[in-house]
Design a protein around this motif. Structure first.
Motif, PDB file in Angstrom:
ATOM      1  N   TYR A  44      47.505  -7.783  14.929  1.00  0.00           N
ATOM      2  CA  TYR A  44      46.397  -7.672  13.984  1.00  0.00           C
ATOM      3  C   TYR A  44      46.365  -8.764  12.912  1.00  0.00           C
ATOM      4  O   TYR A  44      45.334  -9.003  12.296  1.00  0.00           O
ATOM      5  N   MET A  45      47.515  -9.441  12.683  1.00  0.00           N
ATOM      6  CA  MET A  45      47.584 -10.386  11.572  1.00  0.00           C
ATOM      7  C   MET A  45      47.991 -11.800  11.992  1.00  0.00           C
ATOM      8  O   MET A  45      47.761 -12.753  11.248  1.00  0.00           O
ATOM      9  N   MET A 185      47.536  -0.391  10.054  1.00  0.00           N
ATOM     10  CA  MET A 185      47.263  -1.827  10.176  1.00  0.00           C
ATOM     11  C   MET A 185      46.005  -2.116  10.981  1.00  0.00           C
ATOM     12  O   MET A 185      45.295  -3.086  10.711  1.00  0.00           O
ATOM     13  N   GLY A 186      45.737  -1.262  11.987  1.00  0.00           N
ATOM     14  CA  GLY A 186      44.571  -1.489  12.823  1.00  0.00           C
ATOM     15  C   GLY A 186      43.302  -0.898  12.243  1.00  0.00           C
ATOM     16  O   GLY A 186      42.372  -1.615  11.867  1.00  0.00           O
ATOM     17  N   LYS A 189      43.210  -1.600   8.218  1.00  0.00           N
ATOM     18  CA  LYS A 189      43.387  -2.999   7.820  1.00  0.00           C
ATOM     19  C   LYS A 189      44.239  -3.133   6.550  1.00  0.00           C
ATOM     20  O   LYS A 189      43.933  -3.913   5.653  1.00  0.00           O
ATOM     21  N   GLY A 191      47.321  -4.257   6.392  1.00  0.00           N
ATOM     22  CA  GLY A 191      48.284  -5.345   6.461  1.00  0.00           C
ATOM     23  C   GLY A 191      49.717  -4.858   6.429  1.00  0.00           C
ATOM     24  O   GLY A 191      50.047  -3.767   6.894  1.00  0.00           O
TER      25      GLY A 191
END
Length: 452
Positions: A44-45, A185-186, A189, A191
């Motif tokens: 994701y990052m 995280m997904g 969002k 982080g």
């Protein structure tokens, strides 16, 4: 004790395998637990997320390993008292350990929250990853209490010969952590902060399950106010064994942070490659860790029962099994390194550096297969000062000078750091072999304490 397992009787090889399997499964789950944050962050990052979590988690691991060092002393004492049939003494040891770890939680949490920015600056955290790393550390330091509590309870369970229930706790925790990682995280969002929050919640759940188990079995520990107090005789023994173990862990992790800082100075791709490499290393040494923990518990109980030959046999079988597993893993990682790195969706530059990491760092697996077992023989017998000496030799007297030699004097740069990291472990192995040959591992610490 219904949960206790008598490790002083029966076939040594069979018991070592049976006792190690739950340990290995628990360690495997913990490895997935620790890698989930970084893996999902990569999805994701990208590289900066992996770098942020690697930098922050190395700091958290530093604290965790100090805590684990003192937990080892609890395991050793409970194991020797259990082997000697002194169950009330084992209970007092547990109460002292729990009380001490509560104090640790308060102290470590305060220090981490106050100095987190200074720490991240000290290890040259890449600027692209700095804010995310700071967020991760803040949440994890707020959850240090659960790390301390779980380590204390697990130490008692290992000491009485129970390696299965810690596996169940970790299994629940791992699944929780992975699900929440994807969720925070997904979907949200969040982080690196989301990864940290998932980790803390999972640790809290694991700790709660462990506490409930011990509470239901009052013959192990009754959780009364009279039981939750510090017995200063037991505290002295815990510190006598635990300080060298904790210092050993601190030395290893300070060295790790030194290496991380040196690697981070080469940029984001280097930081990311080393972070992924470290996770591969963690998986690679799992069999050795599991066998070593089993050797420690078996040696502790058998020395408590004054069965020296059986303790020696446990060590030799543990060394043989560990070496075979480590050689197999060494070969697999070297042949499948590209595949392992590709799982993290890292950049091509990171992958190229990762190839060099694997080529030079993984030789340490061979040395560790022997050193880790000797260290657990030392801790199981209460000689944790020798495990400290082994670590000091590997990471201070060998690794740091070798980094200076290969990186600076010989001009190998980043590859020089990797070469030094791999070769340094062999110095500790030599010291460990000397300890075994000295015969000092035959000590029975609870008998020594009774004479004083």
């Amino acid at each position: 004790m219904t949960a206790a397992k008598d490790l002083t009787k029966g076939n040594v090889f069979k018991q070592l395998i049976e006792f190690s399997v739950p340990f290995f499964a628990a360690q495997l789950l913990q490895a997935f637990y620790s890698i989930a944050d970084m893996f999902i962050a990569g999805k994701y990052m990208g590289d900066y997320g992996i770098s942020a979590i690697n930098a922050a988690s190395n700091v958290i691991m530093f604290i965790t390993m100090i805590i684990s060092g003192f937990a080892v002393s609890g395991t050793v004492l409970v194991a020797q008292y259990t082997g000697a049939g002194q169950h009330e003494e084992a209970k007092r040891t547990a109460g002292t350990l729990f009380s001490m770890f509560f104090v640790f939680a308060v102290v470590f949490s305060a220090i981490g929250l106050i100095f987190k920015v200074n720490i991240l600056n000290a290890i040259n955290t890449p600027v692209e990853a700095f804010d995310e790393a700071k967020n991760y550390m803040t949440i994890c330091f707020l959850g240090i209490f659960f790390i301390c509590g779980y380590n204390a309870v697990s130490a008692v369970l290992r000491g009485i010969g129970d390696s299965k229930r810690p596996l169940y706790f970790v299994a629940v925790s791992t699944v929780t952590n992975i699900v929440l990682d994807v969720f925070f995280m997904g979907a949200f969002k969040m982080g690196a902060a989301g990864a940290a929050l998932a980790t803390v919640i999972a640790q809290a759940l694991s700790f709660a399950l462990a506490i409930k188990t011990l509470y239901n079995e009052k013959n192990i520990f009754d959780f009364s106010l009279s039981g939750l107090k510090i017995d200063f005789e037991k505290l002295g023994l815990i510190f006598k064994i635990g300080i060298p173990s904790a210092v050993q862990s601190a030395i290893v992790n300070i060295s790790t942070l030194f290496v991380v800082s040196s690697i981070n100075s080469f940029g984001l791709a280097s930081s990311t490659a080393a972070g992924i490499g470290g996770k591969i290393d963690y998986f690679a040494i799992l069999p050795t860790i599991a066998i070593g923990q089993s050797v420690s518990s078996m040696v502790g109980q058998n020395l408590g029962a004054e069965k020296i030959d059986r303790a020696r046999e446990s060590f030799w079988w543990g060394t043989a099994i560990s070496f075979v597993f480590s050689m197999c893993v060494f070969l697999f990682v070297n042949f499948k390194g590209d595949f392992l790195y590709s799982i993290f969706d890292c950049s091509e530059e990171t992958l190229e550096i990762g190839r060099m990491y694997i080529k030079f760092c993984t030789v340490a697996y061979i040395a560790n297969s022997i050193t880790f077992i000797i260290n657990n023989l030392a801790t199981g017998s209460g000689n944790s000062i020798f495990a400290l000496l082994t670590a000091f030799t590997s990471v201070v007297l060998a690794r740091i000078p070798l980094i200076y030699l290969f990186e600076t004097i010989l001009g190998y740069g980043l590859n020089g750091i990797f070469i030094a990291t791999g070769l340094g472990q062999f110095a500790g192995m030599i010291v460990g072999i000397g300890f075994y040959l000295s015969g000092k591992w035959r000590r029975i610490i609870i008998k020594e304490a009774a004479k004083n």
